[in-house]
Design a protein around this motif. Structure first.
Motif, PDB file in Angstrom:
ATOM      1  N   ILE A 169       0.849  -1.203   0.000  1.00  0.00           N
ATOM      2  CA  ILE A 169       0.000   0.000   0.000  1.00  0.00           C
ATOM      3  C   ILE A 169       0.881   1.248   0.000  1.00  0.00           C
ATOM      4  O   ILE A 169       0.661   2.192  -0.779  1.00  0.00           O
ATOM      5  N   GLY A 170       1.883   1.260   0.869  1.00  0.00           N
ATOM      6  CA  GLY A 170       2.791   2.404   0.930  1.00  0.00           C
ATOM      7  C   GLY A 170       3.516   2.638  -0.378  1.00  0.00           C
ATOM      8  O   GLY A 170       3.647   3.782  -0.831  1.00  0.00           O
ATOM      9  N   LEU A 171       3.973   1.572  -1.002  1.00  0.00           N
ATOM     10  CA  LEU A 171       4.641   1.707  -2.303  1.00  0.00           C
ATOM     11  C   LEU A 171       3.688   2.235  -3.365  1.00  0.00           C
ATOM     12  O   LEU A 171       4.074   3.041  -4.212  1.00  0.00           O
ATOM     13  N   GLY A 172       2.429   1.807  -3.295  1.00  0.00           N
ATOM     14  CA  GLY A 172       1.442   2.315  -4.244  1.00  0.00           C
ATOM     15  C   GLY A 172       1.225   3.808  -4.096  1.00  0.00           C
ATOM     16  O   GLY A 172       1.094   4.541  -5.078  1.00  0.00           O
ATOM     17  N   VAL A 173       1.192   4.283  -2.875  1.00  0.00           N
ATOM     18  CA  VAL A 173       1.029   5.726  -2.630  1.00  0.00           C
ATOM     19  C   VAL A 173       2.251   6.481  -3.137  1.00  0.00           C
ATOM     20  O   VAL A 173       2.120   7.529  -3.779  1.00  0.00           O
ATOM     21  N   ILE A 174       3.434   5.932  -2.891  1.00  0.00           N
ATOM     22  CA  ILE A 174       4.660   6.588  -3.370  1.00  0.00           C
ATOM     23  C   ILE A 174       4.667   6.657  -4.882  1.00  0.00           C
ATOM     24  O   ILE A 174       4.983   7.699  -5.475  1.00  0.00           O
ATOM     25  N   VAL A 175       4.311   5.570  -5.535  1.00  0.00           N
ATOM     26  CA  VAL A 175       4.274   5.552  -7.009  1.00  0.00           C
ATOM     27  C   VAL A 175       3.278   6.590  -7.535  1.00  0.00           C
ATOM     28  O   VAL A 175       3.544   7.283  -8.510  1.00  0.00           O
ATOM     29  N   THR A 176       2.139   6.697  -6.872  1.00  0.00           N
ATOM     30  CA  THR A 176       1.123   7.663  -7.296  1.00  0.00           C
ATOM     31  C   THR A 176       1.660   9.083  -7.229  1.00  0.00           C
ATOM     32  O   THR A 176       1.406   9.892  -8.124  1.00  0.00           O
TER      33      THR A 176
END
Length: 96
Positions: free
Chosen positions: A86-93
């Protein structure tokens, strides 16, 4: 489970709900919901919608860590990996 089930008659039902409303855990839940609403409105004034929604996906991570800290809930490696994703997804966004 602490208070049992909802009574059938109207007067005991109202007293039951009033007692639930005064429970500190229930009140803290109402306060948390109010705070989340205020923070969401603040985020909407500062961020684009496409940026604000991914930030909301961090809420399960916050609940996860607070439940471990305050409620002594267990955690597993699978949950930690899920939160990392989830954290990586937010960073990518935010990066792209």
């Amino acid at each position: 489970m602490k208070y049992g089930s909802l009574p059938e008659e109207l007067k005991p039902k109202i007293l039951f709900l009033f007692k639930l409303f005064l429970d500190p855990y229930i009140l803290s839940g109402f306060f948390a919901a109010l705070l989340a609403s205020v923070l969401w409105m603040a985020a909407m004034t500062k961020l684009e919608l496409s940026k604000a929604y991914p930030v909301m996906s961090l809420a399960p991570a916050l609940v996860f860590f607070l439940s471990i800290l305050f409620l002594n809930e267990s955690y597993s490696h699978g949950k930690l990996v899920g939160l990392l994703l989830i954290g990586l997804g937010v960073i990518v966004t935010f990066k792209f």
